[in-house]
Scaffold this motif. Structure first.
Motif, PDB file in Angstrom:
ATOM      1  N   GLU A 278      12.908   5.065-104.326  1.00 11.37           N
ATOM      2  CA  GLU A 278      12.594   5.947-105.500  1.00 11.37           C
ATOM      3  C   GLU A 278      12.493   7.491-105.049  1.00 11.37           C
ATOM      4  OE1 GLU A 278       7.895   5.352-106.049  1.00 11.37           O
ATOM      5  OE2 GLU A 278       9.120   4.663-107.191  1.00 11.37           O
ATOM      6  N   LEU A 279      12.278   7.739-103.953  1.00  8.10           N
ATOM      7  CA  LEU A 279      12.225   9.308-103.614  1.00  8.10           C
ATOM      8  C   LEU A 279      13.497   9.917-103.463  1.00  8.10           C
ATOM      9  CD1 LEU A 279       9.473   8.842-100.574  1.00  8.10           C
ATOM     10  CD2 LEU A 279       9.407   9.804-103.006  1.00  8.10           C
TER      11      LEU A 279
ATOM     12  N   LYS B  30      11.399  13.370 -97.882  1.00 10.37           N
ATOM     13  CA  LYS B  30      10.660  13.193 -96.593  1.00 10.37           C
ATOM     14  C   LYS B  30      11.196  13.386 -95.519  1.00 10.37           C
ATOM     15  CE  LYS B  30       6.688  11.668 -99.240  1.00 10.37           C
ATOM     16  NZ  LYS B  30       5.676  10.402 -99.438  1.00 10.37           N
ATOM     17  N   GLY B  31      12.413  13.182 -95.563  1.00  8.46           N
ATOM     18  CA  GLY B  31      13.379  13.162 -94.262  1.00  8.46           C
ATOM     19  C   GLY B  31      14.114  14.361 -94.206  1.00  8.46           C
TER      20      GLY B  31
ATOM     21  N   GLU C  75      18.585   5.133 -91.693  1.00 10.29           N
ATOM     22  CA  GLU C  75      18.326   5.602 -93.112  1.00 10.29           C
ATOM     23  C   GLU C  75      19.317   6.940 -93.400  1.00 10.29           C
ATOM     24  OE1 GLU C  75      15.254   7.282 -96.451  1.00 10.29           O
ATOM     25  OE2 GLU C  75      14.400   6.773 -94.111  1.00 10.29           O
ATOM     26  N   ALA C  76      19.412   7.848 -92.553  1.00 10.33           N
ATOM     27  CA  ALA C  76      20.396   8.880 -93.068  1.00 10.33           C
ATOM     28  C   ALA C  76      21.883   8.402 -93.072  1.00 10.33           C
ATOM     29  CB  ALA C  76      20.243  10.055 -91.874  1.00 10.33           C
ATOM     30  N   ALA C  77      22.160   7.784 -92.091  1.00 12.35           N
ATOM     31  CA  ALA C  77      23.625   7.156 -92.190  1.00 12.35           C
ATOM     32  C   ALA C  77      23.818   6.613 -93.746  1.00 12.35           C
ATOM     33  CB  ALA C  77      23.928   6.383 -90.916  1.00 12.35           C
ATOM     34  N   MET C  78      22.868   5.566 -93.786  1.00 12.89           N
ATOM     35  CA  MET C  78      22.820   4.957 -95.239  1.00 12.89           C
ATOM     36  C   MET C  78      23.197   5.853 -96.389  1.00 12.89           C
ATOM     37  SD  MET C  78      20.419   1.725 -94.565  1.00 12.89           S
ATOM     38  CE  MET C  78      20.499   1.035 -95.985  1.00 12.89           C
TER      39      MET C  78
ATOM     40  N   SER D  13       9.839   7.935 -84.159  1.00 14.99           N
ATOM     41  CA  SER D  13       9.920   7.503 -85.682  1.00 14.99           C
ATOM     42  C   SER D  13      10.072   8.424 -86.723  1.00 14.99           C
ATOM     43  CB  SER D  13       8.962   6.374 -85.724  1.00 14.99           C
ATOM     44  OG  SER D  13       7.661   6.910 -85.574  1.00 14.99           O
ATOM     45  N   ASP D  14       9.873   9.644 -86.278  1.00 12.59           N
ATOM     46  CA  ASP D  14      10.019  10.569 -87.398  1.00 12.59           C
ATOM     47  C   ASP D  14      11.241  11.282 -87.267  1.00 12.59           C
ATOM     48  OD1 ASP D  14       9.558  13.299 -88.590  1.00 12.59           O
ATOM     49  OD2 ASP D  14       7.500  13.190 -87.768  1.00 12.59           O
TER      50      ASP D  14
END
Length: 274
Positions: free
Chosen positions: A3-4, A21-22, A77-80, A140-141
């Motif tokens: 949702e973010l 947040k990324g 996550e970025a790739a997705m 992990s950040d």
């Protein structure tokens, strides 16, 4: 979907998904895309290393000079998000996003995706700027990975580019000026010859904090140093603002002080992506 995640619209009409947040793209991506697109020929086959959320492929995809763009990103996550942005814009025939380690993409016999050596005419990269150990280094950040050499070093990036570029192929990178001597040294070992360089200053009279570099594989020596580019006008704060609405709701290169004004050169770069 998380949702973010927000959907922003670029000036060229393409939409990009981002996680506040990324990793959120900034003005360095715009500068790199503009620096590269000026030198592209027709039907270029482009590889974008450290593609993040796919901002460089989305910016370059609007050019008729580009035939195919492949983005490589190690963060899942970025790739997705990049892959979803490609689908959202119906650009599957022009952009491919691969979630993998750039250090293993050359003739990786065990991987699904294999790049043959010397198979790209152009490579772009907005890599992590900071050496591992400087500041935040949490593996992990997402932001730390984007900013620090946690999963790849400057040498990894340049070595990969050398292996994948065809002879006289072009490599475009944005980085920090304090690492220029290191960049030149690694490029020399990798048969990449710096051909064009441009320093970026926050304001006129301020120390440059970014540098754009174009190198060519197995080229003759000869470096063109372009005029220094200033991001903001060096003037008194007026309370006015001319930040272009490059994407909504998040603007490119977030300005911490809304009273800063972009220079005419920066505004022209933004407008060129319409």
């Amino acid at each position: 979907m998380n949702e973010l995640i927000q959907t922003d619209t670029l000036l060229n009409g393409y939409k990009i998904l981002q996680n506040p947040k990324g990793f959120m793209f900034g003005i360095d991506a715009i500068l790199l895309a503009n620096f590269a697109i000026c030198e592209l020929k027709n039907e270029e086959n482009i590889l974008d290393l450290c593609t993040g959320n796919g901002i460089i492929p989305l910016l370059l995809a609007g050019s008729r000079k580009v035939k195919k763009i492949t983005g490589v990103e190690i963060q899942k996550e970025a790739a997705m998000l990049a892959q979803e942005s490609v689908k959202l814009n119906e650009l599957e025939n022009k952009i491919s996003i691969i979630n993998t380690d750039l250090r293993t993409i050359v003739n990786n016999k065990t991987g699904e995706h294999i790049f043959k050596k010397h198979s790209f005419s152009c490579i772009t990269c907005n890599p992590p700027y900071m050496i591992a150990g400087h500041g935040k280094n949490n593996p992990s950040d997402a932001k730390a990975i984007a900013r620090h050499e946690i999963f790849c070093t400057l040498e990894d990036v340049i070595n990969t580019a050398e292996q994948l570029l065809a002879t006289h192929g072009k490599f475009f990178m944005i980085h920090r000026p304090f690492r220029l001597s290191e960049i030149f040294s690694i490029m020399e070992k990798c048969n990449l010859v710096p051909k064009r360089l441009q320093l970026i200053q926050p304001q006129e009279g301020k120390e440059a904090n970014l540098v754009l570099i174009e190198a060519r594989k197995n080229a003759n020596t000869g470096l063109k140093v372009e005029k220094v580019l200033n991001v903001y006008e060096a003037q008194k704060e007026t309370g006015l603002q001319n930040n272009p609405e490059f994407c909504k709701p998040a603007q490119v290169g977030k300005v911490k002080n809304d009273k800063k004004l972009y220079t005419k050169e920066i505004l022209e770069i933004y407008k060129s992506f319409k």
